[in-house]
Design an enzyme around this catalytic site. Structure first.
Site, PDB file in Angstrom:
ATOM      1  N   SER A  43       0.829  -1.208   0.000  1.00 13.72           N
ATOM      2  CA  SER A  43       0.000   0.000   0.000  1.00 13.72           C
ATOM      3  C   SER A  43       0.863   1.258   0.000  1.00 13.72           C
ATOM      4  O   SER A  43       0.353   2.359  -0.110  1.00 13.72           O
ATOM      5  CB  SER A  43      -0.912   0.007   1.225  1.00 13.72           C
ATOM      6  OG  SER A  43      -0.145  -0.139   2.396  1.00 13.72           O
TER       7      SER A  43
ATOM      8  N   GLU B 124      -5.870  -1.640  -7.035  1.00 13.20           N
ATOM      9  CA  GLU B 124      -4.980  -0.674  -7.692  1.00 13.20           C
ATOM     10  C   GLU B 124      -3.858  -1.472  -8.355  1.00 13.20           C
ATOM     11  O   GLU B 124      -3.152  -2.232  -7.689  1.00 13.20           O
ATOM     12  CB  GLU B 124      -4.370   0.290  -6.668  1.00 13.20           C
ATOM     13  CG  GLU B 124      -5.306   1.369  -6.193  1.00 13.20           C
ATOM     14  CD  GLU B 124      -4.639   2.352  -5.231  1.00 13.20           C
ATOM     15  OE1 GLU B 124      -4.839   3.565  -5.406  1.00 13.20           O
ATOM     16  OE2 GLU B 124      -3.937   1.921  -4.298  1.00 13.20           O
TER      17      GLU B 124
ATOM     18  N   ASN C  97      -4.879   5.926  -1.093  1.00 10.48           N
ATOM     19  CA  ASN C  97      -4.317   6.370   0.193  1.00 10.48           C
ATOM     20  C   ASN C  97      -3.749   7.778   0.117  1.00 10.48           C
ATOM     21  O   ASN C  97      -3.711   8.486   1.125  1.00 10.48           O
ATOM     22  CB  ASN C  97      -3.256   5.380   0.680  1.00 10.48           C
ATOM     23  CG  ASN C  97      -3.879   4.090   1.188  1.00 10.48           C
ATOM     24  OD1 ASN C  97      -5.047   4.080   1.550  1.00 10.48           O
ATOM     25  ND2 ASN C  97      -3.128   3.014   1.201  1.00 10.48           N
TER      26      ASN C  97
ATOM     27  N   HIS D 138      -2.483  -3.767  -5.449  1.00 10.73           N
ATOM     28  CA  HIS D 138      -2.895  -3.333  -4.104  1.00 10.73           C
ATOM     29  C   HIS D 138      -4.369  -3.676  -3.913  1.00 10.73           C
ATOM     30  O   HIS D 138      -5.257  -2.977  -4.395  1.00 10.73           O
ATOM     31  CB  HIS D 138      -2.650  -1.831  -3.935  1.00 10.73           C
ATOM     32  CG  HIS D 138      -3.057  -1.307  -2.593  1.00 10.73           C
ATOM     33  ND1 HIS D 138      -3.493  -0.015  -2.395  1.00 10.73           N
ATOM     34  CD2 HIS D 138      -3.107  -1.903  -1.372  1.00 10.73           C
ATOM     35  CE1 HIS D 138      -3.790   0.152  -1.117  1.00 10.73           C
ATOM     36  NE2 HIS D 138      -3.565  -0.980  -0.487  1.00 10.73           N
TER      37      HIS D 138
END
Length: 282
Positions: A119, A152, A190, A140
């Site tokens: 991540s 992702e 994120n 991800h």
């Protein structure tokens, strides 16, 4: 390249979730961890997760048996050699990941694709530690993997189109919605999410509203399923702080400065749900 068998390194929360998503979609899985106990725990987690789907009438006993038959648990890296793609799903620690990736690189067939379920760690940097940087990519997944639709797919500077396309096709075959992202700290989700959580801590620290009202505002005003402060408690406030510190270091932009209240709470050991106390008490 058609991916029939996926190898997974790590039978923990992310690893067993990825294994379940693959097996339910008809893809064979080899899930490896360092101990028999870790492998058994991972397989038990998948079985109980499938039982919940049976209770909700989203799956039959026969479907469960078929899915479980597609997962081979092992403690031997050699058993990964039948895989066309191996996903490293170890703990979020750069040195541990590099060590695993280098072992895989030496052992797998040259055409096998290696992916990292990270991540935060640079895919370009991880790829460069292997001898197959063009066949290296980030995948991800989001927790809990069986429930969350997003993957992702992160292209390092060296990732080839063929590698990207094979992994994109697999993610789609698993019933996920893949988004393609260039390599950068925090990727897309994120990068937006953690600074939003950080801003919620500034709002709290300034006394603009109570934690309950801040979370209610974001849930009802932005249609989010959980407020940012409750989410920080769920993720771990220490994890949120670590991510903000990475952004500040990598981007060198003061907008990524972590809220002092976040630092205070981490110093006090109030990390959220895992310690029983964060913004809220559990």
């Amino acid at each position: 390249m058609s991916i029939q068998t996926v190898g997974i390194v790590g039978a923990g929360t992310m690893g067993n979730g990825i294994a379940q998503a693959c097996a339910v979609s008809g893809v064979n899985v080899v899930m490896v961890d360092i101990s028999e106990a870790a492998v058994a725990k991972g397989l038990a987690t998948v079985a109980s997760s499938l039982d919940r789907l049976i209770k909700k009438e989203k799956m039959t006993e026969a479907d469960k048996a078929a899915a479980l038959s597609r997962i081979q648990g092992s403690t031997r890296y050699e058993d990964l050699q039948s895989s066309q793609l191996v996903i490293e799903a170890a703990t979020e620690n750069e040195q541990i990941k590099i060590k695993i990736l280098q072992q895989l690189d030496q052992m797998l067939a040259p055409e096998t694709i290696i992916a990292s379920n990270t991540s935060s760690i640079s895919i370009t940097k991880l790829a460069a530690t292997t001898g197959r940087a063009d066949r290296f990519i980030g995948m991800h997944f989001f927790n809990p993997v069986p429930m969350m639709a997003l993957v992702e797919i992160i292209r390092g500077l060296q990732t080839s189109d063929a590698t990207h396309d094979a992994v994109h096709a697999l993610a789609t075959a698993l019933g996920k919605t893949p988004i393609t992202v260039k390599n950068a700290p925090g990727f897309v989700v994120n990068r937006i999410l953690v600074p939003m959580i950080n801003e919620a801590f500034y709002v709290l620290a300034e006394g603009l509203a109570s934690p309950e009202d801040i979370d209610a505002g974001m849930k009802l005003g932005c249609n989010q399923p959980i407020g940012p402060l409750a989410l920080a408690d769920m993720i771990g406030i220490d994890v949120c702080l670590a991510v903000m510190e990475v952004y500040l270091k990598e981007f060198g932009d003061s907008k990524y400065r972590a809220c002092p209240l976040m630092k205070e709470m981490v110093a006090a050991g109030r990390l959220g749900r895992k310690t029983g106390q964060g913004v809220y008490t559990y």
